[in-house]
Write an enzyme that holds these catalytic residues in place. Sequence first.
Site, PDB file in Angstrom:
ATOM      1  N   ALA A   1       0.847  -1.180   0.000  1.00 21.91           N
ATOM      2  CA  ALA A   1       0.000   0.000   0.000  1.00 21.91           C
ATOM      3  C   ALA A   1       0.883   1.230   0.000  1.00 21.91           C
ATOM      4  CB  ALA A   1      -0.892   0.015   1.243  1.00 21.91           C
ATOM      5  N   MET A   2       0.256   2.408  -0.133  1.00 24.55           N
ATOM      6  CA  MET A   2       1.032   3.644  -0.178  1.00 24.55           C
ATOM      7  C   MET A   2       0.310   4.748   0.576  1.00 24.55           C
ATOM      8  SD  MET A   2       3.730   5.196  -1.155  1.00 24.55           S
ATOM      9  CE  MET A   2       3.975   6.897  -0.656  1.00 24.55           C
TER      10      MET A   2
ATOM     11  N   GLU B   1      -0.240   2.414   7.139  1.00 28.70           N
ATOM     12  CA  GLU B   1      -0.369   3.577   6.245  1.00 28.70           C
ATOM     13  C   GLU B   1      -0.971   4.752   7.003  1.00 28.70           C
ATOM     14  OE1 GLU B   1       1.365   3.093   3.759  1.00 28.70           O
ATOM     15  OE2 GLU B   1       1.307   0.904   3.764  1.00 28.70           O
TER      16      GLU B   1
ATOM     17  N   HIS C   1       1.630   6.461   9.117  1.00 27.69           N
ATOM     18  CA  HIS C   1       2.556   7.282   8.330  1.00 27.69           C
ATOM     19  C   HIS C   1       2.121   8.745   8.276  1.00 27.69           C
ATOM     20  CE1 HIS C   1       5.787   4.996   6.630  1.00 27.69           C
ATOM     21  NE2 HIS C   1       5.052   4.154   5.932  1.00 27.69           N
TER      22      HIS C   1
ATOM     23  N   GLU D   1      10.075   4.346   7.867  1.00 32.27           N
ATOM     24  CA  GLU D   1       9.589   2.969   7.759  1.00 32.27           C
ATOM     25  C   GLU D   1       9.847   2.151   9.027  1.00 32.27           C
ATOM     26  OE1 GLU D   1       7.459   2.301   5.774  1.00 32.27           O
ATOM     27  OE2 GLU D   1       7.751   3.678   4.099  1.00 32.27           O
TER      28      GLU D   1
HETATM   29  N1  B3K Z   1       5.928   3.712   1.571  1.00 31.16           N
HETATM   30  C1  B3K Z   1       5.342   2.655   0.790  1.00 31.16           C
HETATM   31  C2  B3K Z   1       6.336   1.827   0.064  1.00 31.16           C
HETATM   32  C3  B3K Z   1       6.796   2.420  -1.206  1.00 31.16           C
HETATM   33  C4  B3K Z   1       7.641   1.432  -1.965  1.00 31.16           C
HETATM   34  C5  B3K Z   1       8.246   2.018  -3.170  1.00 31.16           C
HETATM   35  N2  B3K Z   1       8.888   1.010  -3.984  1.00 31.16           N
HETATM   36  C6  B3K Z   1       4.493   1.769   1.634  1.00 31.16           C
HETATM   37  C7  B3K Z   1       4.794   1.726   3.054  1.00 31.16           C
HETATM   38  O1  B3K Z   1       5.845   1.357   3.507  1.00 31.16           O
HETATM   39  O2  B3K Z   1       3.940   2.113   3.798  1.00 31.16           O
HETATM   40 ZN    ZN Z   2       5.639   2.277   5.353  1.00 32.83          ZN
END
Ligand code: B3K
Ligand code: ZN
Length: 872
Positions: free
Chosen positions: A265-266, A301, A304, A323
């Site tokens: 996910a993003m 997510e 974040h 992360e």
């Molecule tokens: N930040 C994104 C991951 C992006 C990966 C790019 N190849 C998801 C996450 O760690 O929440």
């Molecule tokens: Zn992440």
Amino acid sequence: MKTEQTPTVKRLVDYRPPNFTISTVELDFVLDESKAIVTNRMQVSRAGRHNEPLVLDGEGLTLVSLAIDGQPLPAERFQCSDTTLTISSLPECFEVTVVTEIDPKANTSLEGLYLSEGSYCTQCEAEGFRKITYYLDRPDVLAVFTTRIEADEKCSYLLSNGNKTEEGRLPDGRHYASWHDPHPKPCYLFALVAGEFDLLCDSYRTTEGRDVALQLFVDKGNKPRGEFALAALKRSMAWDEQRFGLAYDLDIYMVVAVDFFNMGAMENKGLNVFNSKYVLAEPQSATDTDYHNIEAVIGHEYFHNWTGNRVTCRDWFQLSLKEGLTVFRDQEFSADMGSPAVNRLQNVRVIQTQQFAEDAGPMAHPIRPAQVIEMNNFYTVTVYNKGSEVIRMIHTLLGEASFRKGMDLYFQRHDGQAVTCDDFVLAMEDASGIDLTTFRRWYSQSGTPEVTVTDSYDEVRECYTLNCTQVTPTTADQTEKAPQHIPLAIALYADNGEELPLNDQVGELQHSVLDFKQTAQTFEFFGIKQKPTPALLVNFSAPVKLHFDYTEADLAFLVKHASDAYVKWSALQSLLSEAIFAAEQKGLDSLVLSDVIIAACEALIKTTQLDEAIVAEILSVPSVATLIEQRSFSDISRLAMLRDSAVRCLGERLSEVISARLATLRPGPYQYAAKDVAQRSLSGVLISYLAAGAPTHLPDIVERFNRVDNMTEKLALLAAANHWQLSCKERLLSSYEAAWKHDPLVMDKWLSIQALSPADGAISTIRRLFDYEVFSFSNPNRVRALVGTFAASNPYQFHRIDGEGYKLLTEVVIKLNKLNPQVAARIITPLTQWKKMDVTRQGLMKGCLQEVLALPELSKDLFEIVDKSLAQ
Ligand code: B3K
Ligand code: ZN
């Protein structure tokens, strides 16, 4: 060898602040499947005194027009390369308007703007925004984004970050919407989605009194499968307020589930895009593990929003800043929502199996890598999971109260900024007064420290001594290693199983977490009346390998008496691993487990004192991947046979006890509730034991498969039938297929089961499945389910001595090199770890890697990984 095509290495030491800043960006998308027009108007200022040109990043873009302060730019003022747009002779502050054309339909890399089953969506992290428009594509350039999207009305939802400010109809069956995100952000958090969806709505009132509209978009017809994720989102929001005092900061939070997605996910600001695998669930088609993962990823997510979005990374080398910390937060959330002990064991398994393997392999890197070719290759178990262990160690050293103070200070200092891992550690240090000087090494040093502990007991002084030494073996990326600051949590047990107080010489209670920071250190405990049994690395207090010369009786004692689930689990895992390795040393193909091990397992199966889910974890015989990680050089097919032999032995010797326990495990109608999840997980483990060693004691598998009302139990039966080659296997597979053929996401489990078949013929089945209608090489979930699972988890067939398994993976990797480089670079991992294998397999694996390296137009994703692997 450096050739014309060798991709460039980027280094952390070369970091320089940007020489231009962008305050606002206005994006205008006119969407069309193969010809989308992107107009990008940015307000740019020179940062500092210099005369450098403005160098914007861009990849695969067709430049339509370029203007500065509204005036078209003459050709001599700018230059375009494959990856940049350079503009010279610019004033201090100016407006750039750049129009580009892109082709979403042709974008199979799933990075930038692409189509997923007819819906437009974007993925910009790490460096995908440059595939949408020319920009300063780096995380330390923060701007306020306004986005207008125009598309055909059949894309009924037009979404972007922030709040919707306008929408309306246009001629020719088209419409538009405008969005404004007031929070300055780096472009990797930009998102756009346009398509036809079903919408689930809810709302949440924050502790600050803000009413937030929650919207979850799923494929048409999937509405009932979205309820759980939406509820999980509300739990995440409440948890972050309660545990960290962090509330949401916009009036709307959107989650869109798409079928074509490279990862989980993003966290795009206000508009998360999810792989549908981490959103959609209902009992008939999703397992307990799926539910658990959905809750964890939704939480991740959401978390974040503060750790990543409000405070972001200065550069991509700092990825673990967001992360590692966010994984720590999602792990704490999952622990609070379910069983802390079971969650901890699952986290530990990822570290010990996957992360330790990464440290020992060609891609070894610290949680803050020092150099990178392709950033997408560094979204790793090291940066994420070891990163989380590093945060957890800070938490252990500081304690919850000081850790929270450190988090508060971090946000107070850095809200709205792009910062470094050092800034985070400094906030923790300043808030707690605890010196983290040596501890900082965890950020820069790769590799798994090996801690060796010996003990001695002095009856006269009533003193028990632990002598600890540590060494971090050389890794592929680093030869010099210094001692790490290891919080070593311990407990001492008397013969009667009682835990002893840890007194110092004057009788004061000492902390149970030892500060172990030198190459060798001694710790003494007084008032100890008899030699105790030590429990070491309690709750896996540091990501290290621990060696202590336990006897079989000591380990059995710890399985029985230790209060910590990790210590119990680790003790039984050691007993089983040692039995397997001892047989391997003797060159045997099968083994008989000792009475001590059998008795320890029998007691666990019978106990009602422990949560069934913990028992299930403890009783799981280590996987081949875990075993191979503990040895430098192994015959993997023998290990696989011996591992199975251990399970068979348990099934044979304990069939009566297992059957009796199984009969007590009868969860009612499906509920995703801790008690029921625990029962189903123990039942799954016990059924696999019987399938292995006492199939005549098994309940009627087909009857049970047809009767149970949930995917968790069905899949456990199917997996057991498949692995232990029960005669009902084909019937179960057909019945599954008939039920779910229309649903690719659910068919992924069916593909994986076949990828895991230990039987000869598995490879031809996989090849046949390539042509099966649900399968597609362009969908990452399908590829991972079938090929990824095969390569990572089928030791018998992937590591066939005729090399057919390696050949299959190589063919797929070659196919994906152009189609989807990120997925190719992920699934090739098992081939890159050739060093662990016997000489014959090493030769075969290296041959395959050389074939990949020789490919014309090899992606930099694959180049980096394959080149490093062959250089070992
Ligand atoms: N930040 C994104 C991951 C992006 C990966 C790019 N190849 C998801 C996450 O760690 O929440
Ligand atoms: Zn992440």
